[in-house]
Design an enzyme around this catalytic site. Structure first.
Site, PDB file in Angstrom:
ATOM      1  N   ASP A   9       1.161  -1.404  -0.034  1.00  0.00           N
ATOM      2  CA  ASP A   9      -0.138   0.058  -0.315  1.00  0.00           C
ATOM      3  C   ASP A   9       0.838   1.383  -0.344  1.00  0.00           C
ATOM      4  O   ASP A   9       1.777   1.497   1.062  1.00  0.00           O
ATOM      5  CB  ASP A   9      -1.310  -0.096   1.638  1.00  0.00           C
ATOM      6  CG  ASP A   9      -1.601   1.030   1.261  1.00  0.00           C
ATOM      7  OD1 ASP A   9      -2.210   1.537   0.135  1.00  0.00           O
ATOM      8  OD2 ASP A   9      -3.127   0.810   1.912  1.00  0.00           O
ATOM      9  N   ASP A 103      -3.440   2.472  -5.738  1.00  0.00           N
ATOM     10  CA  ASP A 103      -2.647   2.237  -5.383  1.00  0.00           C
ATOM     11  C   ASP A 103      -2.359   1.004  -3.786  1.00  0.00           C
ATOM     12  O   ASP A 103      -1.261   1.290  -2.824  1.00  0.00           O
ATOM     13  CB  ASP A 103      -2.454   3.392  -3.796  1.00  0.00           C
ATOM     14  CG  ASP A 103      -3.098   3.796  -3.625  1.00  0.00           C
ATOM     15  OD1 ASP A 103      -4.420   3.245  -3.442  1.00  0.00           O
ATOM     16  OD2 ASP A 103      -3.429   4.857  -2.145  1.00  0.00           O
ATOM     17  N   GLU A 104      -2.813  -0.308  -4.429  1.00  0.00           N
ATOM     18  CA  GLU A 104      -3.196  -0.993  -3.673  1.00  0.00           C
ATOM     19  C   GLU A 104      -2.909  -2.095  -4.779  1.00  0.00           C
ATOM     20  O   GLU A 104      -3.178  -2.200  -5.352  1.00  0.00           O
ATOM     21  CB  GLU A 104      -4.270  -0.961  -2.759  1.00  0.00           C
ATOM     22  CG  GLU A 104      -4.508  -1.267  -1.514  1.00  0.00           C
ATOM     23  CD  GLU A 104      -5.635  -1.486  -1.306  1.00  0.00           C
ATOM     24  OE1 GLU A 104      -5.630  -2.159   0.690  1.00  0.00           O
ATOM     25  OE2 GLU A 104      -6.186  -1.126  -1.170  1.00  0.00           O
TER      26      GLU A 104
END
Length: 397
Positions: A9, A103-104
């Site tokens: 993350d 973003d993960e």
């Protein structure tokens, strides 16, 4: 074989990208979002979070809590490009990975311990991502996606957390119930009213009670409180577009009917866009005349997944496109230029009311079906138009 699932993350991703572009912003309280009084916080730096600022908060309230914060309007193209760069680094190293948002990421590193050591490999990958992208990133690893995600959130920023097999309960038990993914404010408030504040207390509750209180979601809560999650890491592939089209049984020139069908189509593709946590930057409208002549028009727009924005664009394109006033046999709508991003990410200049509205709409459609909540002027539109996506590998719902 024991599973090893890694969760990666990017820390305060939007803020980190802005700080990379302008190093003078590092260490300063930053808020990214709509600049108007009724704007919404899309992201914020850790320096502002200690004042109570968080994403989806009304901008006027965020500035009351942290009046010294600098507000930046945001650049979705820059964030998408940065996400793509990180994805390329992971793709070059990972045996199988899932990109769950902009973003993960999840990586299935099962079996790697017998050769190298999964956690050691994960730490080296994290270091490589940070070095090549210039962005900070945290990682959590456990036997499943649920525990890994919670571990990353609990220890970030710059986290390297490993919850070893059999220790899931020890890690989860003392945490507040809202730390469990998908336990929102309403569910947490309901649990608090029952005296359930920690995951341990939730774990000790009889499953029958949870099912009676939450329905089928009670099973999910019961499993999550025990750190049980069998969901696989789904290999990543980039979808290029989401599209739907309708061929009429009888050719038509009924403008009102055509516009209502387009409205229903937009509602459908926008809902699927939000369901997949994506935003679109290009809209295309397609028509086919009775003589099979086919025409399209498209336009680039700021990244969005909002019905009201897409409805306006589609209506304008259709007005420009349908100029011959001949019978039509087909209309279609396509959204392309897709990037990963939550609905509120796109609403840099929208309001908290609109965010809450779309979240409520999507919740109802998920729970009761997409046809249960529709615009009044599309009541007569064929149900099939709402339920199918028939082009560009769209999901069939």
């Amino acid at each position: 074989m024991e599973r090893n699932v890694i969760h990666l993350d990017l820390d305060a991703f939007f803020v980190a990208v802005e700080c990379k572009r302008d190093t003078r912003l590092k260490g300063k309280p930053l808020i990214i979002g709509g600049s108007s009084r009724r704007g919404v916080v899309a992201a914020c730096s850790y320096e502002t979070r200690k004042f109570g600022v968080h994403s989806a908060m009304p901008m006027y309230l965020a500035l009351q809590l942290c009046p010294d914060a600098k507000v930046i309007s945001g650049d979705m193209e820059a964030y998408s490009q940065a996400s793509h760069e990180v994805t390329q680094v992971i793709a070059a190293q990972a045996p199988a990975f899932e990109k769950s948002s902009i973003d993960e990421f999840y990586i299935d590193a099962s079996g790697m311990d017998r050769y190298f050591g999964a956690f050691k490999w994960a730490k080296e990958l994290r270091k490589k991502i940070a070095t090549e992208s210039g962005l900070p990133i945290s990682l959590g690893m456990s036997v499943n996606k649920l525990v890994s995600k919670v571990a990353t959130a609990e220890y970030k920023p710059n986290a390297e957390a490993h919850i070893t097999a059999g220790k899931e309960g020890d890690f989860l038990d003392p945490l507040a119930v809202e730390k469990i993914p998908m336990v929102g404010k309403q569910t947490a408030s309901f649990l608090y009213d029952m005296g359930v504040r920690t995951v341990r207390t939730l774990r000790e509750m009889p499953i029958q009670f949870l099912v009676s209180a939450f329905g089928k979601n009670g099973f999910s809560l019961w499993n999550k409180a025990r750190g049980i999650d069998t969901s696989p890491v789904v290999p990543y592939s980039e979808q290029k577009s989401i599209s739907t089209e309708c061929t009429f049984e009888n050719d038509t020139i009924d403008i009102k009917k055509l516009k209502n069908i387009l409205i229903a189509m937009v509602e459908k593709v926008a809902f699927n866009l939000r369901d997949q946590k994506k935003l679109a930057s290009c809209v295309t409208v397609k028509i086919r005349y009775a003589n099979f002549d086919t025409e399209t028009k498209q336009v680039q727009i700021p990244y969005t997944s909002s019905d009201h924005v897409l409805l306006r664009v589609v209506s304008e394109l259709f007005e420009k496109l349908y100029s011959r006033r001949m019978l039509l046999r087909l209309v279609g709508v396509r959204l392309s230029g897709l990037v990963h991003g939550n609905h509120q990410i796109s609403l840099f200049d929208d309001t908290a009311e609109n965010i809450n509205l779309y979240q409520a709409i999507d919740h109802i459609k998920h729970k009761h079906g997409v046809e249960k909540l529709i615009r009044a002027n599309t009541i007569d539109v064929n149900k099939r138009v709402r339920m199918e996506l028939n082009m560009f590998k769209g999901t069939i719902r």
